[in-house]
Design a protein around this motif. Structure first.
Motif, PDB file in Angstrom:
ATOM      1  N   ASP A  42       0.820  -1.199  -0.083  1.00 20.45           N
ATOM      2  CA  ASP A  42      -0.131  -0.087  -0.124  1.00 20.45           C
ATOM      3  C   ASP A  42       0.899   1.272   0.117  1.00 20.45           C
ATOM      4  OD1 ASP A  42      -2.384  -1.340   0.019  1.00 20.45           O
ATOM      5  OD2 ASP A  42      -2.061  -1.806   2.341  1.00 20.45           O
ATOM      6  N   LEU A  43       2.159   1.245   0.481  1.00 26.09           N
ATOM      7  CA  LEU A  43       2.672   2.219   0.629  1.00 26.09           C
ATOM      8  C   LEU A  43       4.105   2.059   1.020  1.00 26.09           C
ATOM      9  CD1 LEU A  43       1.662   5.359   2.814  1.00 26.09           C
ATOM     10  CD2 LEU A  43       3.723   4.074   3.647  1.00 26.09           C
ATOM     11  N   VAL A  44       5.349   2.747   0.856  1.00 30.01           N
ATOM     12  CA  VAL A  44       6.573   2.660   0.950  1.00 30.01           C
ATOM     13  C   VAL A  44       7.236   3.719   2.158  1.00 30.01           C
ATOM     14  CG1 VAL A  44       9.009   2.278   0.091  1.00 30.01           C
ATOM     15  CG2 VAL A  44       7.101   1.277  -1.063  1.00 30.01           C
ATOM     16  N   LEU A  45       7.648   3.317   3.069  1.00 31.96           N
ATOM     17  CA  LEU A  45       8.802   4.043   3.859  1.00 31.96           C
ATOM     18  C   LEU A  45       9.976   4.031   3.527  1.00 31.96           C
ATOM     19  CD1 LEU A  45       7.060   3.396   7.714  1.00 31.96           C
ATOM     20  CD2 LEU A  45       6.564   5.423   6.115  1.00 31.96           C
ATOM     21  N   MET A  46      10.605   5.027   3.280  1.00 31.95           N
ATOM     22  CA  MET A  46      11.932   4.895   2.638  1.00 31.95           C
ATOM     23  C   MET A  46      12.993   5.849   3.365  1.00 31.95           C
ATOM     24  SD  MET A  46      13.619   3.762  -0.269  1.00 31.95           S
ATOM     25  CE  MET A  46      12.321   3.292  -1.352  1.00 31.95           C
ATOM     26  N   ASP A  47      13.938   5.040   3.925  1.00 30.63           N
ATOM     27  CA  ASP A  47      15.120   6.042   4.537  1.00 30.63           C
ATOM     28  C   ASP A  47      15.910   6.670   3.463  1.00 30.63           C
ATOM     29  OD1 ASP A  47      16.938   6.794   6.331  1.00 30.63           O
ATOM     30  OD2 ASP A  47      18.034   4.658   6.242  1.00 30.63           O
ATOM     31  N   VAL A  48      16.240   7.842   3.811  1.00 37.49           N
ATOM     32  CA  VAL A  48      16.830   8.509   2.710  1.00 37.49           C
ATOM     33  C   VAL A  48      18.401   8.014   2.508  1.00 37.49           C
ATOM     34  CG1 VAL A  48      17.734  11.036   1.890  1.00 37.49           C
ATOM     35  CG2 VAL A  48      15.204  10.535   3.006  1.00 37.49           C
ATOM     36  N   ARG A  49      19.008   7.879   3.703  1.00 42.47           N
ATOM     37  CA  ARG A  49      20.472   7.455   3.530  1.00 42.47           C
ATOM     38  C   ARG A  49      20.550   6.053   3.720  1.00 42.47           C
ATOM     39  NH1 ARG A  49      23.567  12.543   4.006  1.00 42.47           N
ATOM     40  NH2 ARG A  49      21.888  14.144   4.139  1.00 42.47           N
ATOM     41  N   MET A  50      20.870   5.517   2.837  1.00 44.21           N
ATOM     42  CA  MET A  50      21.192   4.043   2.876  1.00 44.21           C
ATOM     43  C   MET A  50      22.326   3.443   2.029  1.00 44.21           C
ATOM     44  SD  MET A  50      17.486   2.322   2.850  1.00 44.21           S
ATOM     45  CE  MET A  50      16.971   3.164   1.396  1.00 44.21           C
ATOM     46  N   PRO A  51      23.138   2.560   2.395  1.00 43.98           N
ATOM     47  CA  PRO A  51      24.051   1.966   1.460  1.00 43.98           C
ATOM     48  C   PRO A  51      23.647   1.281   0.027  1.00 43.98           C
ATOM     49  CG  PRO A  51      23.881   0.478   3.335  1.00 43.98           C
ATOM     50  CD  PRO A  51      23.012   1.586   3.607  1.00 43.98           C
ATOM     51  N   VAL A  77       6.808   7.511   1.492  1.00 41.67           N
ATOM     52  CA  VAL A  77       7.260   8.618   2.567  1.00 41.67           C
ATOM     53  C   VAL A  77       8.958   8.486   2.999  1.00 41.67           C
ATOM     54  CG1 VAL A  77       6.733   9.224   4.798  1.00 41.67           C
ATOM     55  CG2 VAL A  77       5.030   8.223   3.628  1.00 41.67           C
ATOM     56  N   ALA A  78       9.381   9.701   2.796  1.00 38.47           N
ATOM     57  CA  ALA A  78      10.705   9.605   3.133  1.00 38.47           C
ATOM     58  C   ALA A  78      10.982   9.806   4.654  1.00 38.47           C
ATOM     59  CB  ALA A  78      11.554  10.896   2.694  1.00 38.47           C
ATOM     60  N   LEU A  79      11.878   8.880   5.105  1.00 41.46           N
ATOM     61  CA  LEU A  79      12.517   8.895   6.671  1.00 41.46           C
ATOM     62  C   LEU A  79      13.890   9.317   6.510  1.00 41.46           C
ATOM     63  CD1 LEU A  79      11.178   5.234   7.434  1.00 41.46           C
ATOM     64  CD2 LEU A  79      10.014   7.155   7.736  1.00 41.46           C
ATOM     65  N   ASP A  98       5.658  12.350   0.990  1.00 40.04           N
ATOM     66  CA  ASP A  98       5.569  12.923   2.022  1.00 40.04           C
ATOM     67  C   ASP A  98       7.071  12.722   2.969  1.00 40.04           C
ATOM     68  OD1 ASP A  98       4.811  14.644   4.328  1.00 40.04           O
ATOM     69  OD2 ASP A  98       2.967  13.640   4.279  1.00 40.04           O
ATOM     70  N   TYR A  99       7.113  13.143   4.036  1.00 44.88           N
ATOM     71  CA  TYR A  99       8.429  13.273   4.730  1.00 44.88           C
ATOM     72  C   TYR A  99       8.254  13.170   6.310  1.00 44.88           C
ATOM     73  CZ  TYR A  99      12.139  16.144   6.812  1.00 44.88           C
ATOM     74  OH  TYR A  99      13.167  16.713   7.622  1.00 44.88           O
ATOM     75  N   LEU A 100       8.839  12.269   6.921  1.00 41.30           N
ATOM     76  CA  LEU A 100       8.994  12.109   8.252  1.00 41.30           C
ATOM     77  C   LEU A 100      10.254  12.045   8.836  1.00 41.30           C
ATOM     78  CD1 LEU A 100       6.498   9.093   8.473  1.00 41.30           C
ATOM     79  CD2 LEU A 100       6.023  11.384   9.368  1.00 41.30           C
ATOM     80  N   ALA A 101      10.465  12.824  10.055  1.00 42.46           N
ATOM     81  CA  ALA A 101      11.644  13.169  10.468  1.00 42.46           C
ATOM     82  C   ALA A 101      11.839  11.812  11.832  1.00 42.46           C
ATOM     83  CB  ALA A 101      11.714  14.385  11.296  1.00 42.46           C
ATOM     84  N   LYS A 102      13.127  11.387  11.893  1.00 40.90           N
ATOM     85  CA  LYS A 102      13.305  10.348  12.911  1.00 40.90           C
ATOM     86  C   LYS A 102      14.002  11.277  13.831  1.00 40.90           C
ATOM     87  CE  LYS A 102      15.594   7.946   9.699  1.00 40.90           C
ATOM     88  NZ  LYS A 102      16.623   6.749   9.130  1.00 40.90           N
ATOM     89  N   PRO A 103      13.884  10.736  15.211  1.00 39.25           N
ATOM     90  CA  PRO A 103      12.991   9.596  15.666  1.00 39.25           C
ATOM     91  C   PRO A 103      11.417   9.800  15.133  1.00 39.25           C
ATOM     92  CG  PRO A 103      13.387  10.510  17.452  1.00 39.25           C
ATOM     93  CD  PRO A 103      14.296  11.515  16.362  1.00 39.25           C
ATOM     94  N   LEU A 104      10.639   8.502  14.837  1.00 41.22           N
ATOM     95  CA  LEU A 104       9.424   8.728  14.186  1.00 41.22           C
ATOM     96  C   LEU A 104       8.493   9.074  15.643  1.00 41.22           C
ATOM     97  CD1 LEU A 104       9.246   5.526  11.994  1.00 41.22           C
ATOM     98  CD2 LEU A 104       9.319   8.024  11.343  1.00 41.22           C
ATOM     99  N   GLU A 105       7.383   9.635  15.240  1.00 40.32           N
ATOM    100  CA  GLU A 105       6.478   9.812  16.479  1.00 40.32           C
ATOM    101  C   GLU A 105       5.115   9.330  15.949  1.00 40.32           C
ATOM    102  OE1 GLU A 105       6.100  14.162  17.419  1.00 40.32           O
ATOM    103  OE2 GLU A 105       8.206  14.543  17.798  1.00 40.32           O
TER     104      GLU A 105
END
Length: 128
Positions: A42-51, A77-79, A98-105
């Motif tokens: 349904d949706l992808v949560l995607m960390d921005v910085r990964m190897p 959604v960018a993490l 969309d965009y979510l800052a870590k740590p996630l709330e």
């Protein structure tokens, strides 16, 4: 969810579980594209910085159809831990929805997921 950090994965999976979501984990962007290609999500949560392949490269691959043409518009959604002014606009321009800052709330995660899933389904999301 694509996240290379074990602690961030653990926390996000637990938060998503508390919200009633099922999660499949990829450890980098390339794995996220392949996982999306092989399944229905349904949706992808995607960390921005990964190897190997970062989140921006992965969302570009998804948008150009590398995971399948029918999946090119899946909400992503960018993490990121980098919550600086301008980051949100940069990531939206890169193809994130969309965009979510870590740590996630929990409340913010729930709000963003509800809005994107409602938009995908053509439903007006309730105001929080």
């Amino acid at each position: 969810m694509a996240e290379d950090d074990q602690i961030n994965r653990f926390l996000a999976v637990n938060l998503l579980g508390r919200l009633g979501h099922q999660v499949e984990v990829a450890h980098n962007g390339q794995e996220a594209v392949e996982t999306l290609k092989a399944g229905n999500f349904d949706l992808v949560l995607m960390d921005v910085r990964m190897p190997d392949m970062d989140g921006e490269e992965a969302v570009a691959a998804i948008r150009r159809g590398d995971a399948g043409e029918e999946k090119a518009k899946v909400p992503v959604v960018a993490l990121t831990a980098n919550a600086l002014r301008g980051d949100r606009d940069h990531l939206l321009a890169a193809g994130m929805d969309d965009y979510l800052a870590k740590p996630l709330e929990l409340a913010e995660l729930d709000r963003v997921l509800a809005e994107l899933l409602a938009k995908r389904d053509g439903i007006k999301a309730p105001l929080a």
